[in-house]
Design a protein around this motif. Structure first.
Motif, PDB file in Angstrom:
ATOM      1  N   ALA A 135     -15.499  29.497  22.401  1.00 40.11           N
ATOM      2  CA  ALA A 135     -14.647  29.022  21.445  1.00 40.11           C
ATOM      3  C   ALA A 135     -13.368  29.456  21.708  1.00 40.11           C
ATOM      4  CB  ALA A 135     -15.129  29.547  19.976  1.00 40.11           C
ATOM      5  N   GLY A 136     -13.237  30.552  22.243  1.00 43.98           N
ATOM      6  CA  GLY A 136     -11.735  30.929  22.419  1.00 43.98           C
ATOM      7  C   GLY A 136     -10.894  30.566  23.901  1.00 43.98           C
ATOM      8  N   TYR A 137     -11.893  29.772  24.472  1.00 44.48           N
ATOM      9  CA  TYR A 137     -11.335  29.475  26.014  1.00 44.48           C
ATOM     10  C   TYR A 137     -11.582  27.809  26.194  1.00 44.48           C
ATOM     11  CZ  TYR A 137     -12.061  34.261  25.921  1.00 44.48           C
ATOM     12  OH  TYR A 137     -12.106  35.849  25.404  1.00 44.48           O
ATOM     13  N   ILE A 138     -12.478  27.185  25.691  1.00 47.09           N
ATOM     14  CA  ILE A 138     -12.678  25.783  25.966  1.00 47.09           C
ATOM     15  C   ILE A 138     -12.035  25.193  24.739  1.00 47.09           C
ATOM     16  CG2 ILE A 138     -14.080  23.768  26.146  1.00 47.09           C
ATOM     17  CD1 ILE A 138     -16.036  25.466  27.654  1.00 47.09           C
ATOM     18  N   THR A 150      -5.272  23.647  30.040  1.00 46.09           N
ATOM     19  CA  THR A 150      -5.200  24.855  28.902  1.00 46.09           C
ATOM     20  C   THR A 150      -6.460  25.508  29.354  1.00 46.09           C
ATOM     21  OG1 THR A 150      -4.136  23.420  27.358  1.00 46.09           O
ATOM     22  CG2 THR A 150      -5.123  25.645  26.533  1.00 46.09           C
ATOM     23  N   THR A 151      -7.703  24.811  29.068  1.00 49.89           N
ATOM     24  CA  THR A 151      -9.145  25.433  29.358  1.00 49.89           C
ATOM     25  C   THR A 151      -9.098  26.283  30.609  1.00 49.89           C
ATOM     26  OG1 THR A 151      -9.994  23.778  27.850  1.00 49.89           O
ATOM     27  CG2 THR A 151     -11.512  24.828  29.447  1.00 49.89           C
ATOM     28  N   ARG A 152      -8.721  25.300  31.634  1.00 47.97           N
ATOM     29  CA  ARG A 152      -8.929  26.040  33.193  1.00 47.97           C
ATOM     30  C   ARG A 152      -8.139  27.385  33.072  1.00 47.97           C
ATOM     31  NH1 ARG A 152      -9.729  25.342  38.665  1.00 47.97           N
ATOM     32  NH2 ARG A 152      -7.903  26.301  39.665  1.00 47.97           N
ATOM     33  N   GLU A 153      -6.949  27.434  32.637  1.00 51.26           N
ATOM     34  CA  GLU A 153      -6.147  28.507  32.308  1.00 51.26           C
ATOM     35  C   GLU A 153      -6.797  29.732  31.746  1.00 51.26           C
ATOM     36  OE1 GLU A 153      -2.156  27.815  31.714  1.00 51.26           O
ATOM     37  OE2 GLU A 153      -1.933  29.845  30.828  1.00 51.26           O
ATOM     38  N   ARG A 158     -10.130  34.716  31.526  1.00 52.63           N
ATOM     39  CA  ARG A 158     -11.488  35.277  30.941  1.00 52.63           C
ATOM     40  C   ARG A 158     -12.538  35.671  31.759  1.00 52.63           C
ATOM     41  NH1 ARG A 158     -14.577  38.178  29.645  1.00 52.63           N
ATOM     42  NH2 ARG A 158     -15.616  38.418  27.747  1.00 52.63           N
ATOM     43  N   LEU A 159     -12.939  34.693  32.699  1.00 52.33           N
ATOM     44  CA  LEU A 159     -14.126  34.813  33.397  1.00 52.33           C
ATOM     45  C   LEU A 159     -13.872  35.713  34.822  1.00 52.33           C
ATOM     46  CD1 LEU A 159     -16.031  31.475  33.243  1.00 52.33           C
ATOM     47  CD2 LEU A 159     -16.287  33.598  32.092  1.00 52.33           C
ATOM     48  N   SER A 160     -12.434  35.586  35.074  1.00 49.61           N
ATOM     49  CA  SER A 160     -12.011  36.565  36.201  1.00 49.61           C
ATOM     50  C   SER A 160     -12.244  37.967  36.119  1.00 49.61           C
ATOM     51  CB  SER A 160     -10.742  36.407  36.517  1.00 49.61           C
ATOM     52  OG  SER A 160      -9.638  36.880  35.641  1.00 49.61           O
ATOM     53  N   LYS A 161     -12.542  38.316  34.542  1.00 45.56           N
ATOM     54  CA  LYS A 161     -12.616  39.798  34.441  1.00 45.56           C
ATOM     55  C   LYS A 161     -14.078  40.061  34.276  1.00 45.56           C
ATOM     56  CE  LYS A 161      -8.451  39.898  31.427  1.00 45.56           C
ATOM     57  NZ  LYS A 161      -7.980  39.114  30.458  1.00 45.56           N
ATOM     58  N   THR A 162     -15.099  39.115  34.535  1.00 41.35           N
ATOM     59  CA  THR A 162     -16.271  39.335  34.214  1.00 41.35           C
ATOM     60  C   THR A 162     -17.368  39.372  35.552  1.00 41.35           C
ATOM     61  OG1 THR A 162     -18.497  39.238  33.078  1.00 41.35           O
ATOM     62  CG2 THR A 162     -16.948  37.417  32.829  1.00 41.35           C
ATOM     63  N   ASN A 196     -15.043  24.188  37.281  1.00 42.55           N
ATOM     64  CA  ASN A 196     -13.649  24.261  37.695  1.00 42.55           C
ATOM     65  C   ASN A 196     -12.739  25.323  37.476  1.00 42.55           C
ATOM     66  OD1 ASN A 196     -10.996  23.385  36.588  1.00 42.55           O
ATOM     67  ND2 ASN A 196     -11.566  21.422  37.198  1.00 42.55           N
ATOM     68  N   ALA A 197     -13.142  25.952  36.391  1.00 40.38           N
ATOM     69  CA  ALA A 197     -12.338  27.123  35.942  1.00 40.38           C
ATOM     70  C   ALA A 197     -12.557  28.346  36.776  1.00 40.38           C
ATOM     71  CB  ALA A 197     -12.751  27.613  34.588  1.00 40.38           C
ATOM     72  N   VAL A 198     -13.710  28.500  37.688  1.00 44.73           N
ATOM     73  CA  VAL A 198     -13.851  29.779  38.551  1.00 44.73           C
ATOM     74  C   VAL A 198     -13.960  29.286  39.910  1.00 44.73           C
ATOM     75  CG1 VAL A 198     -15.192  30.846  36.464  1.00 44.73           C
ATOM     76  CG2 VAL A 198     -16.421  29.601  38.442  1.00 44.73           C
ATOM     77  N   ASP A 199     -13.671  27.946  40.255  1.00 50.32           N
ATOM     78  CA  ASP A 199     -13.639  27.479  41.387  1.00 50.32           C
ATOM     79  C   ASP A 199     -14.849  27.568  42.144  1.00 50.32           C
ATOM     80  OD1 ASP A 199     -11.050  26.270  41.528  1.00 50.32           O
ATOM     81  OD2 ASP A 199     -10.066  28.198  41.332  1.00 50.32           O
ATOM     82  N   ALA A 200     -16.060  27.233  41.551  1.00 48.98           N
ATOM     83  CA  ALA A 200     -17.317  27.302  42.121  1.00 48.98           C
ATOM     84  C   ALA A 200     -17.541  26.768  43.385  1.00 48.98           C
ATOM     85  CB  ALA A 200     -18.334  27.047  41.047  1.00 48.98           C
ATOM     86  N   VAL A 201     -18.558  27.256  44.288  1.00 55.60           N
ATOM     87  CA  VAL A 201     -18.736  26.429  45.378  1.00 55.60           C
ATOM     88  C   VAL A 201     -19.739  25.279  44.983  1.00 55.60           C
ATOM     89  CG1 VAL A 201     -18.212  28.126  47.109  1.00 55.60           C
ATOM     90  CG2 VAL A 201     -20.807  27.851  46.164  1.00 55.60           C
TER      91      VAL A 201
END
Ligand code: ASP
Length: 439
Positions: A135-138, A150-153, A158-162, A196-201
């Motif tokens: 809810a806070g990020y997408i 906006t979502t990607r950012e 957020r996910l870079s912290k976990t 997309n947001a975490v540049d997954a392989v």
């Protein structure tokens, strides 16, 4: 470390048994760091998806009717899973809060989203992963369109912290923070957005089939699986009704060049289908897939010297536009034009469409023919292979099937043929036999 995003569909998370399979898959590879979860789906045919239960329950609440019984059934789907997994987790507080929100008209989208929300709470507890509420990020914009930048950012940050997290699929929020869902099946989109947001392989989409098959298994016996398909080929097949993945799930990963791998939770050793932008891998059979649909009508127009009449095509299309009809295909000859439209959309408008075309175009002959089916034979290999069309038509001729229309896309990625609806299944089998079985 490599990061993989894994999304599990409703049938993969419908019961405690299925949760156990999911956990085994996730924990088998440390790279599977971000897990996107659907709401519990059907446990058996005839069962109801939790999302549908939520819509039904909220409908009652919104009318001011009693909805206790319906809500209890929903609670039970979740408590059964928790008990089956032997988890020390109570969702009682969540249930109370959601029920209260239902009574206060929190909105249909909010209601529907709670299936993913609660299921992800359970999965996070079971895997011992962090729970991240999308809810806070997408984010969607004021018009309700999904906002990838906006979502990607926000989500990326957020996910870079976990290290490891479970993220509910299907929803995000509007600029005013109200919950908004994607269309049905939208957890596929969430998975793609997270990748997309975490540049997954890779984006692994786990479902209840081992990827795409060359043809529909209800028509062809045991069709071979498609190992690799390009986004463009998939788009052609999906348009013809070959479903497995939500159509909008493609663009976030496609943009980032991330491949999708469709996998089967119930058969994790199968490699499934890889969906990629480009591939050097040629398909074994010249064609990649066959799909088709019934329920089409052809408006046939004939007029002498049509080819030299300026604006003829435009006038035909204006007539459709005036009737609020879109067209699927429009093959044409020198003095003929066929416009193919969905029969459902045409019903009730036949007379006004014909009148309008008569008025604008003065054709010599004008008629509607119903019961047409289209079949698309799709394959990136067709461009290079000689004789593909020849093989296709000889297969149909041998099966005594009359081809009513032919359309080859300008990308040379597909050939579309129109046949009578009653010949549909036989035509698909004949094409499959020619290109796959006889190889
Ligand atoms: N649960 C939602 C639906 O049933 C979204 C999803 O599963 O992808 O449509």
């Amino acid at each position: 470390m490599e990061t993989k995003v894994v999304k599990f569909g409703g049938s993969s998370l419908a019961s405690a048994e299925q949760f156990k399979k999911v956990a085994a898959i996730v924990l088998a590879e440390p790279a599977r760091r971000f897990v996107v979860a659907s709401a519990p789906g059907k446990r058996f045919s005839g069962d109801t998806k939790v999302t549908d239960m939520l819509y039904g329950c909220y409908e009652k609440a919104a009318k001011g009717e009693e909805f206790d019984k319906e809500f209890e059934c929903i609670e039970k789907r979740f408590t059964d899973i928790i008990e089956g997994l032997g988890l020390e987790l109570s969702l009682e507080k969540e249930f109370t809060r959601i029920k209260d929100a239902f009574a206060h008209m929190a909105g249909r989208d909010y209601a529907a989203s709670r299936g993913e929300y609660l299921n992800s709470k359970i999965l996070a507890a079971y895997l011992n992963f962090e729970f991240v509420d999308p809810a806070g990020y997408i984010k969607f914009d004021e018009t309700g369109a999904f906002d990838l930048d906006t979502t990607r950012e926000k989500l990326g940050e957020r996910l870079s912290k976990t290290e490891k997290a479970v993220i509910p699929g299907f929803y995000g929020s509007m600029p005013n923070d109200t919950i908004k869902t994607f269309s049905r099946g939208g957890s596929d989109i969430t998975g793609s957005i997270v990748a997309n947001a975490v540049d997954a392989v890779i984006y692994e989409n786990w479902t209840d089939v081992s990827g795409f098959l060359v043809a529909n298994p209800t028509i062809v016996d045991n069709p071979v699986p498609i190992t690799t398909i390009t986004y463009k080929e998939l788009r052609e097949l999906a348009y013809m009704g070959a479903g497995v993945l939500h159509e909008d799930a493609i663009f976030p990963v496609r943009r980032a060049g991330i491949p999708i791998n469709i996998r089967n939770t119930n058969s994790p050793e199968d490699e499934g289908t890889f969906i990629v932008s480009e591939t050097a891998q040629t398909s074994q059979y010249t064609i990649t897939g066959i799909a088709g649909k019934k329920g089409l009508s052809v408006i046939q127009i004939e007029k002498d010297m049509m080819n030299s009449e300026i604006g003829f095509g435009k006038n035909v299309l204006r007539a459709l536009e005036k009737n609020n009809l879109s067209f699927e295909h429009m093959p044409s000859g020198i003095d003929t034009m066929s416009v193919i439209v969905s029969s459902d959309a045409l019903i009730g408008k036949e007379k006004s469409v014909l009148d309008e075309i008569n008025f604008r175009c003065h054709p010599d002959k004008l008629e509607i023919e119903n019961n047409l089916a289209l079949i698309a034979v799709v394959g990136r290999g067709m461009r290079k292979a000689r004789g593909t069309a020849g093989r296709l038509f000889s297969a149909l001729a041998h099966a005594r099937i009359n081809v009513k229309m032919i359309d080859q896309g300008s990308s040379e990625l597909n050939i579309i043929v129109g046949v009578e609806e009653e010949d549909f299944e036989a035509a698909i089998r004949a094409i499959y036999d020619m290109f796959v079985l006889s190889v």
